[in-house]
Design an enzyme around this catalytic site. Structure first.
Site, PDB file in Angstrom:
ATOM      1  N   CYS A  40       6.731 -17.888 -11.313  1.00 29.88           N
ATOM      2  CA  CYS A  40       5.288 -17.415 -11.259  1.00 29.88           C
ATOM      3  C   CYS A  40       4.704 -17.572  -9.746  1.00 29.88           C
ATOM      4  O   CYS A  40       4.196 -16.756  -9.071  1.00 29.88           O
ATOM      5  CB  CYS A  40       4.412 -18.057 -12.072  1.00 29.88           C
ATOM      6  SG  CYS A  40       4.920 -17.738 -13.834  1.00 29.88           S
ATOM      7  N   ARG A  77       5.355 -11.367 -18.659  1.00 30.39           N
ATOM      8  CA  ARG A  77       4.699 -10.809 -17.178  1.00 30.39           C
ATOM      9  C   ARG A  77       4.564  -9.292 -17.471  1.00 30.39           C
ATOM     10  O   ARG A  77       5.357  -8.460 -17.946  1.00 30.39           O
ATOM     11  CB  ARG A  77       5.900 -10.982 -16.374  1.00 30.39           C
ATOM     12  CG  ARG A  77       6.562 -12.275 -16.168  1.00 30.39           C
ATOM     13  CD  ARG A  77       7.492 -12.575 -14.997  1.00 30.39           C
ATOM     14  NE  ARG A  77       8.023 -13.864 -15.170  1.00 30.39           N
ATOM     15  CZ  ARG A  77       7.642 -14.834 -14.644  1.00 30.39           C
ATOM     16  NH1 ARG A  77       6.348 -14.883 -14.200  1.00 30.39           N
ATOM     17  NH2 ARG A  77       8.175 -16.106 -14.898  1.00 30.39           N
TER      18      ARG A  77
END
Ligand code: BEZ
Length: 237
Positions: free
Chosen positions: A55, A138
């Site tokens: 991330c 995601r």
């Protein structure tokens, strides 16, 4: 198939539908989505968790490309099921400490939504219990200036996204809208485009015969030139 009675089910938003509305708190103040973004494209994307490596690499990359997206009339909005103070601390750490892939002092100025209740993540089908019960996958939602979902991409926790592809997809959709065409595999501005637009069934035979500046591989597959300059002139702010 065995079913778990405690399992919650949510309708997934679909391409062509209005983006589900929500109000939320973000690192840049409150937002009302998608209404606040009327008139511009928005990319709403989720990440699994703050203070995690994939991330972090994604946020640095996306933040470094923010101007590029803004110039194409597109705003970025992030989300994870972490709280606001975690978001703020993580983004500060990224700016102050992390150097990655030639990027440093990266300031994330687009809003990052806090979603501890998972209300937004569930509404957008970002929770996928087979992958994780506690983290969003995601997900990437492209929402057009009318608030309509135009594309959706999902990646698992372990796979960092390709942000060049997100930008390519955005420009391709804007080009399709602006010029009533479709774009072939791997299209980039300057490449030939497909006529007529997707969903219609080939071109009339007379158009194919006089070729109207088109190249036809067969009756159902014709392309024409569209210069990069024309595309950029129409799309860039
Ligand atoms: C990461 O961003 O590195 C990550 C987040 C959640 C699970 C696995 C990896």
């Amino acid at each position: 198939m065995e079913t778990n009675p405690n399992q919650e089910f949510y309708a997934m938003p679909r391409i062509g539908e209005k983006a589900p509305s929500f109000k939320a708190v973000t690192t840049q103040g409150p937002i009302n989505f998608p209404e606040d973004y009327n008139g511009s494209w928005a990319i709403l994307f989720s990440h699994p968790a703050d203070f995690t490596p994939v991330c972090t690499s994604e946020f640095m990359t996306f933040a470094s490309m923010e101007d590029q997206f803004n110039k194409a009339n597109c705003k970025l909005v992030g989300l994870s099921v972490d709280g606001l103070y975690s978001h703020i601390a993580w983004l500060r750490t990224i700016k102050e400490k992390i150097e990655f892939n030639g990027m440093k002092n990266v300031e994330v100025t687009f809003p990052l939504i806090e979603d501890i209740t998972m209300d937004v993540a569930k509404k957008y089908g970002m929770m996928m219990p087979g992958e994780s019960n506690t983290k969003a996958v995601r997900a990437v939602f492209f929402v057009d200036p009318n608030g309509i979902i135009r594309a959706i991409i999902y990646y698992p926790l372990s796979l960092g996204r390709n942000f060049d592809e997100l930008y390519r997809a955005l420009i391709a959709m804007q080009t399709a809208d602006a010029f009533s065409i479709a774009t072939p595999a791997d299209w980039r501005p300057g490449d030939d485009v497909i006529v007529p637009p997707a969903g219609s069934c080939g071109v009339a035979k007379d158009r194919m015969d006089n070729k109207e500046e088109m190249h036809c591989y067969d009756w159902f597959f014709c392309t024409k030139k569209l210069s990069k300059e024309e595309v950029l002139k129409k799309i860039m702010k």
